[in-house]
Design a protein around this motif. Structure first.
Motif, mmCIF file in Angstrom:
data_model
loop_
_atom_site.group_PDB
_atom_site.id
_atom_site.type_symbol
_atom_site.label_atom_id
_atom_site.label_comp_id
_atom_site.label_asym_id
_atom_site.label_seq_id
_atom_site.Cartn_x
_atom_site.Cartn_y
_atom_site.Cartn_z
ATOM 1 N N TYR A 1 0.836 -1.206 0.000
ATOM 2 C CA TYR A 1 0.000 0.000 0.000
ATOM 3 C C TYR A 1 0.871 1.256 0.000
ATOM 4 N N ALA A 2 1.955 1.233 0.783
ATOM 5 C CA ALA A 2 2.830 2.410 0.870
ATOM 6 C C ALA A 2 3.472 2.731 -0.476
ATOM 7 N N ILE A 3 3.779 1.714 -1.266
ATOM 8 C CA ILE A 3 4.408 1.948 -2.568
ATOM 9 C C ILE A 3 3.448 2.657 -3.517
ATOM 10 N N PHE A 4 2.216 2.174 -3.588
ATOM 11 C CA PHE A 4 1.282 2.633 -4.612
ATOM 12 C C PHE A 4 0.408 3.821 -4.210
ATOM 13 N N PHE A 5 0.247 4.053 -2.907
ATOM 14 C CA PHE A 5 -0.757 5.037 -2.499
ATOM 15 C C PHE A 5 -0.261 6.096 -1.517
ATOM 16 N N VAL A 6 0.998 6.060 -1.109
ATOM 17 C CA VAL A 6 1.509 7.039 -0.144
ATOM 18 C C VAL A 6 2.457 8.008 -0.846
ATOM 19 N N PRO A 7 2.155 9.314 -0.857
ATOM 20 C CA PRO A 7 3.066 10.302 -1.440
ATOM 21 C C PRO A 7 4.163 10.685 -0.455
ATOM 22 N N GLU A 8 5.213 11.287 -0.963
ATOM 23 C CA GLU A 8 6.273 11.820 -0.098
ATOM 24 C C GLU A 8 5.994 13.294 0.138
ATOM 25 N N THR A 9 5.942 13.701 1.418
ATOM 26 C CA THR A 9 5.548 15.079 1.756
ATOM 27 C C THR A 9 6.634 15.869 2.475
ATOM 28 N N LYS A 10 7.809 15.304 2.682
ATOM 29 C CA LYS A 10 8.796 16.003 3.519
ATOM 30 C C LYS A 10 9.196 17.335 2.878
ATOM 31 N N GLY A 11 9.180 18.379 3.711
ATOM 32 C CA GLY A 11 9.599 19.703 3.271
ATOM 33 C C GLY A 11 8.564 20.489 2.492
ATOM 34 N N VAL A 12 7.380 19.901 2.239
ATOM 35 C CA VAL A 12 6.359 20.601 1.455
ATOM 36 C C VAL A 12 5.490 21.449 2.397
ATOM 37 N N PRO A 13 5.277 22.734 2.116
ATOM 38 C CA PRO A 13 4.400 23.555 2.966
ATOM 39 C C PRO A 13 2.988 22.971 3.003
ATOM 40 N N LEU A 14 2.288 23.146 4.119
ATOM 41 C CA LEU A 14 0.935 22.610 4.239
ATOM 42 C C LEU A 14 0.030 23.119 3.117
ATOM 43 N N GLU A 15 0.230 24.387 2.720
ATOM 44 C CA GLU A 15 -0.630 24.971 1.701
ATOM 45 C C GLU A 15 -0.328 24.453 0.292
ATOM 46 N N SER A 16 0.731 23.622 0.139
ATOM 47 C CA SER A 16 1.081 23.073 -1.179
ATOM 48 C C SER A 16 0.940 21.561 -1.254
ATOM 49 N N VAL A 17 0.656 20.909 -0.124
ATOM 50 C CA VAL A 17 0.573 19.443 -0.114
ATOM 51 C C VAL A 17 -0.513 18.938 -1.061
ATOM 52 N N HIS A 18 -1.592 19.731 -1.228
ATOM 53 C CA HIS A 18 -2.697 19.281 -2.090
ATOM 54 C C HIS A 18 -2.243 19.013 -3.517
ATOM 55 N N LEU A 19 -1.137 19.622 -3.958
ATOM 56 C CA LEU A 19 -0.650 19.418 -5.317
ATOM 57 C C LEU A 19 -0.198 17.977 -5.549
ATOM 58 N N LEU A 20 0.141 17.272 -4.454
ATOM 59 C CA LEU A 20 0.568 15.876 -4.584
ATOM 60 C C LEU A 20 -0.595 14.953 -4.915
ATOM 61 N N PHE A 21 -1.815 15.439 -4.772
ATOM 62 C CA PHE A 21 -2.993 14.621 -5.026
ATOM 63 C C PHE A 21 -3.686 14.984 -6.335
ATOM 64 N N GLU A 22 -2.991 15.750 -7.195
ATOM 65 C CA GLU A 22 -3.540 16.093 -8.491
ATOM 66 C C GLU A 22 -3.079 15.078 -9.539
ATOM 67 N N GLY A 23 -3.863 14.914 -10.584
ATOM 68 C CA GLY A 23 -3.485 14.017 -11.672
ATOM 69 C C GLY A 23 -3.608 12.557 -11.288
ATOM 70 N N ASP A 24 -2.712 11.736 -11.834
ATOM 71 C CA ASP A 24 -2.701 10.297 -11.564
ATOM 72 C C ASP A 24 -2.007 10.052 -10.228
ATOM 73 N N ILE A 25 -2.797 9.823 -9.180
ATOM 74 C CA ILE A 25 -2.246 9.719 -7.825
ATOM 75 C C ILE A 25 -1.328 8.509 -7.691
ATOM 76 N N VAL A 26 -1.750 7.356 -8.211
ATOM 77 C CA VAL A 26 -0.943 6.133 -8.092
ATOM 78 C C VAL A 26 0.395 6.304 -8.815
ATOM 79 N N LYS A 27 0.355 6.851 -10.010
ATOM 80 C CA LYS A 27 1.596 7.073 -10.769
ATOM 81 C C LYS A 27 2.526 8.015 -10.012
ATOM 82 N N GLY A 28 1.960 9.070 -9.429
ATOM 83 C CA GLY A 28 2.780 10.009 -8.668
ATOM 84 C C GLY A 28 3.390 9.379 -7.436
ATOM 85 N N CYS A 29 2.613 8.513 -6.733
ATOM 86 C CA CYS A 29 3.135 7.853 -5.534
ATOM 87 C C CYS A 29 4.238 6.864 -5.873
#
Length: 541
Positions: A466-494
């Protein structure tokens, strides 16, 4: 992956001292449920406790009764987490912590004073439900409160400190139980009352310290209290309210909240499910807490003395002492993980490595118990000794992975305007399955024995996938920019985030996209900020 730089960490402590102080105070909330988690398993094995409530440990119903006593706290925690949305959103994060702490102290007092002139468990159950309500409310608010105050550079480490204090509470309660059994050899009720009374100590420290801390600047912005938000943000950043960095950060928070101020519960529920980009963080936070409980960690936390005995360690004192050592290992590994893994290795790889290590430990314990079952009178064999070592090995991997990281990611990935709602749902899930595990573990140990460990080992493998396919990396990202990690193809991005050099977070640090432009800011924003009072600037926006 980042380098393990102890000098950078010490420099962070100095630069972000107010954020660390706030984190330390709020994290006493983690110690509350850690202390209860650790004390109850040892208390249940005490002959004085069994005598006070007229319990027969050889009864066929004793394991079921153990599950009831342990899990009734989780029932209270579930409803405390449920209430966290309303209390923290309506009255503020700081008030919610004060209110919850008072409830917890009341519940602890009731537990300490039960079984006076009676053998009934009713008062104990009532005290644990009340105390659990306070613990559940605190557990949902603390990650939110810390995450909304901490600097992005240390946010993961700060949120994870709640888990560090949690395991510290577990360890302290283990050794309190051990010390009490050594010092009090009679059937005096003081033997089990003292552990219950001492759990009020971290509650008192939380109450004393939180009074002097600031409210969450993001909650203040949500309530349109912009001047108060500016002061709170400046204080926690150790800067003046006129500082350009404070103005810039507050500007970004205000922009993120535009159109989302003072949303009702119905409006927040609608906002959290209006599209895939918003719904994913909701389900993501819930699933992280679900998987955390199926690592099997709380089976060990609650029933460690019984588990050590089941794999060959004899004697109540030996089991309690081994459990205390387990607590020390957990503290050390959690502290090292927060210093050298959460912000350096990242959230995703911490989960991946943790899953593999946990699975190996659980599978070995289960297979060894099946192939070499422990019999009364047998001396410890080499394979049994390694099984005991695997209990400690499990906690090494859990302590820097699935222990703190689910709290970190749940808080980080929740959009500002629905964070309290998502954290309430996440912690409700955590306490619901904490309840399930606490209830089922003694029954599973009695009926499927080694299968208990094989089940948890299999769950660890699944959560690694599950961590490989569905968990993004968020270290160092401002809270107001984290939502950008959930745009587009989420699985491909993770999947892309699994390779550190290609992780999307690298292009979002400092609130910038991969093109180098600052997210959510117009070109003359900084110029407008210079020489202008924070509150005035924000209100003009």
């Amino acid at each position: 992956m980042g380098k393990f730089d102890i000098r950078a960490i010490l420099s962070d402590i100095k630069a972000y001292r107010n954020a660390y102080i706030l984190t330390a105070v709020a994290s006493f909330g983690g110690m509350l449920f850690g202390w209860d988690t650790g004390l109850i398993g040892g208390v249940l094995t005490m002959d004085a406790f069994q005598h006070s409530f007229n319990l027969d440990k050889n009864s066929k119903d004793f394991s079921n009764l153990q599950g009831n006593i342990v899990s009734v706290l989780q029932a209270g925690c579930f409803f405390g987490a449920l209430s966290s949305f309303y209390v923290s959103d309506k009255f503020g994060r700081k008030f919610a912590l004060i209110f919850a702490d008072i409830i917890f102290l009341l519940g602890s007092l009731i537990q300490t004073l039960c079984a006076i002139n009676t053998h009934s468990l009713a008062q104990l159950y009532v005290g644990r439900v009340i105390g659990g309500f306070g613990v559940g409310l605190i557990s949902a608010v603390v990650p939110t409160y810390i995450g909304e105050n901490a600097n992005k550079e240390i946010r993961g480490r700060c949120i994870g400190c709640m888990q560090l204090f949690n395991v510290t509470g577990i360890c302290l309660s283990f050794f309190v139980n051990y010390g009490i059994t050594q010092q009090i050899t009679t059937l005096s009720s003081a033997k089990w009352r003292i552990p219950f009374a001492l759990q009020m100590l971290p509650g008192a420290l939380l109450l004393l310290g939180i009074i002097f801390q600031n409210e969450s600047p993001r909650w203040l912005v949500e309530k349109n209290r912009l001047q108060d938000a500016a002061k709170a943000l400046a204080r926690v950043r150790c800067k003046d309210a006129e500082d350009e960095g404070v103005i810039r950060e507050l500007d970004e928070i205000v922009r993120d909240f535009e159109g989302h101020e003072k949303l009702s519960l119905k409006m927040q529920l609608r906002a959290a499910t209006e599209n895939k980009q918003m719904f994913y963080p909701v389900s993501f936070a819930v699933l992280l807490m679900f998987w955390q409980q199926w690592t099997g960690t709380n089976s060990i936390n609650y029933y460690a003395p019984q588990i050590f005995q089941s794999i060959g360690l004899k004697g109540q004192s030996a089991g309690l002492f081994a459990t205390g050592i387990y607590g020390i290992v957990k503290i050390v590994c959690t502290a090292l993980g927060l210093m050298f893994a959460t912000e350096q290795m990242g959230r995703k790889w911490s989960l991946l490595i943790g899953s593999l290590g946990q699975a190996f430990a659980m599978f070995y314990i289960g297979i060894n118990s099946a192939v070499n079952p422990v019999k009364d009178g047998d001396a410890l064999s080499g394979t049994s000794i390694f099984a005991i070592i695997c209990v400690y090995l499990f906690v090494v991997f859990y302590s820097f992975g699935w222990g703190p990281i689910p709290f970190v990611l749940s808080s980080e990935c929740s959009p500002n305007h629905v964070r309290s709602l998502i954290m309430a749902l996440a912690l409700m899930t955590q306490w619901l399955f904490n309840f399930v595990i606490a209830k089922l573990t003694p029954i599973m140990l009695d009926h499927i024995t080694y299968g208990t460990f094989l089940l948890f080992g299999a769950a660890c493998i699944v959560m690694g996938v599950y961590a490989i396919f569905f968990v993004p990396e968020t270290k160092g990202v401002p809270l107001e920019s984290v939502h950008l990690l959930f745009e587009g193809d989420i699985v491909k991005g993770c999947i892309r985030d699994t390779i550190p050099s290609r992780a999307r977070a690298r292009g979002l640090k400092g609130g910038r996209n991969e093109g180098g432009e600052v997210e959510g800011r117009d070109s003359d924003s900084v110029a407008r900020a210079k020489g202008m009072g924070t509150a005035r600037h924000v209100e003009e926006v």
